[in-house]
Design an enzyme around this catalytic site. Sequence first.
Site, short mmCIF file in Angstrom:
data_model
loop_
_atom_site.label_atom_id
_atom_site.label_comp_id
_atom_site.label_asym_id
_atom_site.label_seq_id
_atom_site.Cartn_x
_atom_site.Cartn_y
_atom_site.Cartn_z
CD GLU A 119 -2.80 1.12 2.44
OE1 GLU A 119 -2.79 0.19 3.25
OE2 GLU A 119 -3.49 2.15 2.57
NE ARG B 151 3.44 -7.86 10.69
CZ ARG B 151 2.86 -7.07 9.77
NH1 ARG B 151 1.78 -7.45 9.13
NH2 ARG B 151 3.37 -5.90 9.50
CE LYS C 195 3.02 0.15 4.85
NZ LYS C 195 2.45 -0.06 3.52
P1 ATP Z 1 2.44 -1.88 7.86
O1 ATP Z 1 1.67 -2.53 8.97
O2 ATP Z 1 3.85 -1.58 8.19
O3 ATP Z 1 1.72 -0.73 7.26
P2 ATP Z 1 1.41 -3.52 5.81
O4 ATP Z 1 1.27 -4.97 5.97
O5 ATP Z 1 0.17 -2.71 5.93
O6 ATP Z 1 2.54 -3.00 6.77
P3 ATP Z 1 1.63 -3.41 3.00
O7 ATP Z 1 2.09 -2.26 2.20
O8 ATP Z 1 0.21 -3.77 2.96
O9 ATP Z 1 2.09 -3.12 4.50
O10 ATP Z 1 2.56 -4.67 2.74
C1 ATP Z 1 2.91 -5.18 1.50
C2 ATP Z 1 3.23 -6.62 1.66
O11 ATP Z 1 4.29 -6.79 2.58
C3 ATP Z 1 2.03 -7.36 2.20
O12 ATP Z 1 1.89 -8.55 1.47
C4 ATP Z 1 2.39 -7.62 3.63
O13 ATP Z 1 1.82 -8.80 4.09
C5 ATP Z 1 3.92 -7.70 3.59
N1 ATP Z 1 4.49 -7.34 4.87
C6 ATP Z 1 4.34 -6.19 5.55
N2 ATP Z 1 4.98 -6.23 6.72
C7 ATP Z 1 5.58 -7.44 6.80
C8 ATP Z 1 6.39 -8.11 7.77
N3 ATP Z 1 6.72 -7.54 8.92
N4 ATP Z 1 6.83 -9.36 7.49
C9 ATP Z 1 6.50 -9.94 6.33
N5 ATP Z 1 5.74 -9.38 5.38
C10 ATP Z 1 5.28 -8.15 5.61
MG MG Z 2 -1.49 -3.23 4.58
#
Ligand code: ATP
Ligand code: MG
Length: 547
Positions: A33, A258, A268
Amino acid sequence: MEKYESNNFIEEIVVNDLESGKHTDIYTRFPPEPNGYLHIGHSKSLSINFGIKEKFNGKCNLRFDDTNPTKEDVEYVDSIKEDIRWLGYEWDEELYASDYFGKMYEYAVKLIKDGKAYVCDYSAEQIRDTRGTLKEPGQESPYRNRTIEENLALFEGMKNGEFADGSKVLRAKIDMASPNMNMRDPVIYRVLRAHHHRTGDQWCIYPMYDFAHPISDAIEGITHSICTLEFEDHRPLYDWVTEACGFEKRPRQIEFARLNIKNTIMSKRYLKKLVDTGFVSGWNDPRMPTLCGMRERGYPAEAVKEFCSRVGVAKANSEVDPALLEFCVRENLNASADRAMVVENPLLMIIDNIPEGETIEFSVVDNPNSESSGTHNVILEREVYIEKTDFTLNPPPKYNRLVEGGLLRLRGAYIVRHVATEKDANGEPIAIHCEYIEDSAQGGVNAKIKVKGTVQWVGKNHAVECKLYKYDSLLKDVVDDVTDFNLRLNEDSLQVVDGAKAEPFVNAGEFGKAYQFMRSAYYKKAKVEDGKMVFYRIVSLKDSFNK
Ligand code: ATP
Ligand code: MG
């Protein structure tokens, strides 16, 4: 068919699908995102998705999951692309969930026509209050049985801006008594007047993640949609959407744990807060666990990838020791970084038997761990600096550096003997006088004289003035179960050492180059500030990782 070995349970699924003939081509995607910069957690997801592409000769799309216009920005889109490229991954197509807004609208209309979706006038609060609990079923909305015609007209009205934000939603008509809360008539479209970074003001309704994501995957022909464990409970809905929309080829969602690293912020939203409040200098502050922060710090991309591969892919959540990442960085730099002599806290040494103005040069290997290493000269002169801590008037037991009357080897050059100490009013040494021993350089007849210590040194007239930026973790350890980030911020996570002296060898290297400062740490040549060369400490030499 090629025989593949699987390294983890996801690859095992892929191998099975290839062997059973379910798929001939494997297609994954990385779906960030664009609401922030990528962090080390994302590199885990990148390494899985692009790892599968590379291993199985498949494809992997970069798809921006941009269905939440209020938080998204092109700044993030650009940074995400730059960071993925830095890791060396190449995506097949660059796509945006917003590219499919038109199609998603049509799928929503199809659901309405099939009697699988309805417009609901409940407020967000009413929807929450009627959802039921894990123990009790939810209550059906009074709008649930609107006619298809009425729903079609209302949904079109939502699209055409006839209703206020939040006044109506489109809900999937599934089962208010489902044991899975996500299946209790989830909202799939909402009215929201927000400017979108790509579609502008074209839309005033936006699809929800749980509707947009499976449709995007299915449209692109993704075979394996890999996501983190929090989405496990959403999988039935994911499957319901692709089936109800009538996709022939339906992607399979697979969840993994994760990546969590001790004392490391992996959200983020919170990282953005650190940037917005000025606690750090930006998303790329070298202390940040973002990919651009680690790049700025001097972490090699290969070390980050090696870390992800060592962590592996698991189905259960756990916390990784940050020392493992540092270990990977150190291993990489040990093989690639040139060695340089830098004195952090200088003590003047006068070598009495070298005349003023005379220099003696010695050739040293840039990096003894690299077969292709070059050499450079170190320049000995009458006045040199050594570390204050490498000389003492009162040696503790087992002290193995210079003492009064003792011997010390100046690395790459001669052995010196201490002859006198100049002291200040408090009796603290301000300079020491030594004499070098003839023919004591490597290969000389006196080279084998027993010396307890070898130390780094820098010739006074050739010294490069520097500043060293030393970094520590942004978060302090959890104490007494206090986990709140706000209470754990490390105010001492940056320490600047001014007045360090480096050998002139560091002048030749480009900015961005990593050095091993002998007996100290790995440093990156970062920039010039106030006429001084600034180095960022990448990682210490000492390994705290317990293999
Ligand atoms: P945040 O909580 O930091 O905003 P998010 O999961 O909302 O992270 P996205 O931009 O949706 O961030 O993530 C893109 C991809 O990266 C998704 O498939 C998500 O599952 C993966 N991802 C994000 N954080 C992690 C993590 N700590 N370990 C493994 N994969 C991750
Ligand atoms: Mg997300």
